[in-house]
Design a protein around this motif. Structure first.
Motif, PDB file in Angstrom:
ATOM      1  N   ILE A   1       2.107   5.057  -7.050  1.00 38.17           N
ATOM      2  CA  ILE A   1       1.134   4.322  -6.233  1.00 38.17           C
ATOM      3  C   ILE A   1       1.772   3.073  -5.650  1.00 38.17           C
TER       4      ILE A   1
ATOM      5  N   GLU B   1       3.929   3.939  -2.756  1.00 40.76           N
ATOM      6  CA  GLU B   1       3.134   4.235  -1.563  1.00 40.76           C
ATOM      7  C   GLU B   1       2.597   2.955  -0.925  1.00 40.76           C
ATOM      8  N   ILE B   2       2.232   1.977  -1.748  1.00 42.05           N
ATOM      9  CA  ILE B   2       1.805   0.680  -1.221  1.00 42.05           C
ATOM     10  C   ILE B   2       2.948   0.016  -0.462  1.00 42.05           C
TER      11      ILE B   2
ATOM     12  N   ARG C   1      -4.032   0.432  -2.015  1.00 44.84           N
ATOM     13  CA  ARG C   1      -3.401   1.671  -1.554  1.00 44.84           C
ATOM     14  C   ARG C   1      -4.323   2.407  -0.575  1.00 44.84           C
TER      15      ARG C   1
END
Length: 414
Positions: free
Chosen positions: A78, A81-82, A295
């Motif tokens: 995560i 992806e951020i 996110r």
């Protein structure tokens, strides 16, 4: 084995009883708070101030997901992806890009704590409250702060900046792209190149402007860029976005002194965010649920497209300006090219107490607008159209509320 355990239990029996008596030997002096024995009640309110903004439904759902560990591999995914989302909205390929566990103020401190050392020359554009805050923090670090002070509503030209660079030889220049306290949009083209000519790094605050106004970190030569989660991104307050160019990273990694904050030490943060290519080591417990929300907010921007987000804010804010002027109100920033497309400032209407207008709109329509902040206090009303809230329908709602407020609020007798 069982007999040994039984003997140990028998021996511990009197001790355990003693511990229980000790724990119960004191009476509680503070009763359970009555307010906490009632259900939590939150008003249904339209937030059209300068932030925070209402959360998008998908972001609300993300905030209700179950916790996972902050060092779990799924959490690292995560976080990765951020990082990619931040690189997209910042338009940068900087490896040292991450989210800070704190609001936009925290990102500002992260930038200054890691770049500035005692005695460094620091040039600050102070045309609103955010420049004031940057100068304050710089002084606390022990930097030699040189403030370029302008009245709210003004911006900095390349010529003015070059005069400051030439005179003070700073290692860092601070500018605010979206000065939400005055509604000014600071131009950025050419400023990074000018800073580098004088061997100065460029730090830009984009908390109130990111995803609402174009910004191109790499192409505009911005060395440190930061923003917040609670404005156009429509995520909860408490996380912020930051990125450092290679020049800025080199300044951090060649410091003579440690940053004044361990919590915001960028070398540690770079590691926990997977920016240094080394195995991740625990530094602090990241706000897992808030990062879920961040996110998802970045995902919404990616799906919509930056250009569409910029166009949405430009068009809806133009409609707001038209409706405000139809009420006879005056826009505070005179030059249309310098008006921030996310937070509009209106000159406080003559004859009214601005507090009466703000309170009327809140009390009768459940809509938040605000007055000025810092040097703009008493001079303006501020209306924010941020991300999910930037719609013509919301413009119509706030105009209706303002029109009624101007009719019903008392006017000063001159």
């Amino acid at each position: 084995m069982l007999r040994a355990l039984a003997r140990a239990s028998a021996a511990l029996g009197p001790r355990v009883a003693g511990w229980a008596r000790t724990m119960a030997s004191q009476q509680l002096l503070v009763a359970p708070p009555g307010a906490l024995l009632k259900p939590l009640s939150i008003p249904n309110r339209l937030l059209l101030g300068p932030g925070p903004s209402n959360l998008a439904p998908r972001v609300l759902v993300a905030g209700g997901l179950q916790m996972i560990g902050h060092m779990h591999k799924e959490m690292f995914q995560i976080m990765d992806e951020i990082k990619q989302g931040i690189q997209y909205v910042f338009q940068t390929k900087n490896p040292l890009t991450l989210a800070v566990s704190g609001s936009g103020h925290c990102a500002l401190e992260a930038a200054l704590f890691n770049i500035l050392e005692p005695g460094d020359s620091f040039l600050v554009g102070v045309n609103g409250i955010w420049g004031q805050r940057a100068a304050d923090i710089g002084e606390r670090i022990g930097a030699r702060v040189h403030s370029m002070i302008k009245d709210p509503g003004n911006h900095y030209t390349l010529r003015e900046v070059e005069e400051g660079l030439s005179q003070h030889k700073p290692v860092l220049l601070f500018l605010t792209q979206g000065e939400s306290s005055s509604g000014v949009l600071q131009p950025l083209d050419g400023y990074g190149e000018l800073c580098h000519k004088y061997k100065c790094l460029l730090l830009v605050d984009s908390v109130a402007s990111l995803c609402g106004a174009p910004i191109y970190m790499d192409q505009q030569g911005i060395d440190i860029l930061y923003s917040g989660s609670q404005k156009v991104l429509n995520a909860p307050p408490g996380t912020s976005l930051i990125s450092f160019s290679d020049k800025a990273k080199n300044k951090i990694y060649t410091r003579k002194t440690k940053p004044v904050s361990f919590y915001l030490d960028m070398k540690w943060l770079a590691n926990i965010w997977g920016c240094d290519g080394k195995p991740r080591i625990y530094h602090h417990t990241t706000p897992v649920i808030s990062l879920y929300s961040l996110r998802e907010s970045l995902a919404l921007v990616a799906e919509r497209g930056l250009e569409n987000s910029w166009r949405q804010h430009r068009e809806v804010t133009a409609y707001l300006h038209q409706r405000l002027q139809g009420l006879g109100l005056q826009l505070f920033v005179k030059d249309p090219a310098l008006r921030l497309p996310t937070v509009t400032t209106v000159a406080a209407p003559a004859g009214y107490d601005w507090r009466d207008i703000v309170n009327y709109v809140m009390d009768h329509f459940d809509i938040e607008i605000t007055g000025g902040l810092g040097p703009s206090t008493g001079k303006v009303l501020r209306i924010g159209l941020l991300g999910y809230n930037a719609t013509r329908e919301n413009v119509d709602r706030v105009i209706q509320a303002l029109e009624e407020a101007l009719q019903r609020c008392p006017r000063n007798k001159l």
